[in-house]
Design an enzyme around this catalytic site. Structure first.
Site, mmCIF file in Angstrom:
data_model
loop_
_atom_site.group_PDB
_atom_site.id
_atom_site.type_symbol
_atom_site.label_atom_id
_atom_site.label_comp_id
_atom_site.label_asym_id
_atom_site.label_seq_id
_atom_site.Cartn_x
_atom_site.Cartn_y
_atom_site.Cartn_z
ATOM 1 N N ASP A 42 0.847 -1.197 0.000
ATOM 2 C CA ASP A 42 0.000 0.000 0.000
ATOM 3 C C ASP A 42 0.888 1.255 0.000
ATOM 4 O O ASP A 42 0.389 2.377 -0.098
ATOM 5 C CB ASP A 42 -1.016 -0.009 1.150
ATOM 6 N N ASP A 81 -1.154 -6.174 -0.646
ATOM 7 C CA ASP A 81 -1.158 -5.553 0.680
ATOM 8 C C ASP A 81 -2.529 -4.911 0.905
ATOM 9 O O ASP A 81 -2.917 -3.988 0.183
ATOM 10 C CB ASP A 81 -0.059 -4.472 0.680
ATOM 11 N N GLU A 180 8.830 -4.552 10.720
ATOM 12 C CA GLU A 180 9.264 -3.242 10.217
ATOM 13 C C GLU A 180 9.740 -2.341 11.350
ATOM 14 O O GLU A 180 9.036 -2.136 12.337
ATOM 15 C CB GLU A 180 8.105 -2.572 9.450
HETATM 16 O O1 KIV Z 1 3.488 -1.148 1.757
HETATM 17 C C1 KIV Z 1 4.653 -1.567 1.802
HETATM 18 O O2 KIV Z 1 5.485 -1.278 0.928
HETATM 19 C C2 KIV Z 1 5.041 -2.407 2.927
HETATM 20 C C3 KIV Z 1 6.481 -2.792 3.048
HETATM 21 C C4 KIV Z 1 7.266 -1.647 3.531
HETATM 22 C C5 KIV Z 1 6.666 -3.995 3.887
HETATM 23 O O3 KIV Z 1 4.212 -2.756 3.714
#
Ligand code: KIV
Length: 270
Positions: A42, A81, A180
């Site tokens: 996202d 995501d 993270e």
């Molecule tokens: O949205 C994203 O790019 C993420 C990564 C940083 C793991 O969740």
């Protein structure tokens, strides 16, 4: 084709590689390079759509970009995501939104920014055949609650909570866990405690793999987080190409003779 089972079976001495991608051309580059997992993050919101945060990203935006990525990907596992509030509010809506990623966009799995509210729903999704990647530590969808994008799990109590949540999501059936922006020693201990692989971003060297945002890796982002590294300078390349185009048009160098032709059969039109 990489599967969630392949990831789970990764040897301890093999590092899992994961990068974000948001469109077909870049997904093709990442896949051809042999990266194991492509995350349609996202982070699309900041990296591509010009938002200030990930909060405005919609299910439809993730669906559409995931479909583009999946069309260009032969080998990597494609993970969609799930955007803010698209999961964890209402169970049937969560299932519908996550299911769309597999049914309509050809994703292999979904990722949920995790917390106490995602344990049950992770179990339900996995029961239904939707593989779930969990995500703990800094979860940017909580930026308003966290007051920024700061490191998480920095004292014994919060680090212990992260460990508990990690084991709860493993027990619920998550096939991998993103960690993270947590201290390296906390990530190392969580990795040690779990059987499923951990994939770190700003979490030190002892996770089972590493993930970065593609725009940071390419050197295309305005700002790169302190835990990331630019492995290229694509912005300079793009700027150079655009300036050369502008100069060539303005000077009359482009288009040259080889870029156009006259149709002999056509005389005066009027
Ligand atoms: O949205 C994203 O790019 C993420 C990564 C940083 C793991 O969740």
């Amino acid at each position: 084709m990489t599967t969630v089972r392949d990831l789970a079976a990764t040897d301890d001495d093999e590092e899992i590689t994961m990068l974000t991608a948001y469109d077909a051309p870049t997904a093709g580059i990442v896949d051809d390079a042999g990266v194991d997992v492509i995350l349609v993050g996202d982070s699309l919101g900041n990296a591509v759509l010009g938002y200030d945060s990930t909060l405005p990203v919609t299910v439809e935006e993730i669906r559409s970009h995931t479909a583009a990525v999946a069309r260009a990907t032969d080998d990597a596992l494609v993970v969609a995501d799930m955007p803010f509030l698209s999961y964890g509010v209402d169970e049937s809506e969560t299932i519908e939104h996550c299911g769309r990623m597999l049914k309509e966009a050809d994703a292999n799995a979904v990722k949920l920014e995790s917390g106490p509210h995602t344990v049950e729903v992770t179990e339900r999704l996995v029961d239904l055949g939707i593989p779930v990647m969990a995500h703990l530590g800094l979860t940017p969808q909580r930026v308003n609650q966290l007051g920024g994008y700061s490191r998480q799990g920095t004292d014994e109590e919060s680090a212990g909570e992260l460990l508990d949540l990690a084991t709860a999501h493993e027990a619920a059936g998550a096939f991998a866990l993103v960690l993270e922006h947590v201290p390296a020693n906390v990530a190392a201990q969580i990795t040690e405690a779990l059987d499923i692989p951990t994939i770190g971003i700003g979490a030190g060297p002892d996770t089972d793999g590493q993930v970065l945002v593609l725009n940071d890796v390419f050197g295309l982002s305005d700002r790169t987080p302190p835990f990331s590294t630019q492995f290229g300078d694509v912005r300079a390349e793009m700027e150079g190409a655009v300036e050369r185009f502008r100069d060539a048009v303005e000077s009359g160098e482009f288009p040259a003779d080889e870029h156009s032709y006259d149709e002999d059969a056509i005389d005066d039109l009027y």
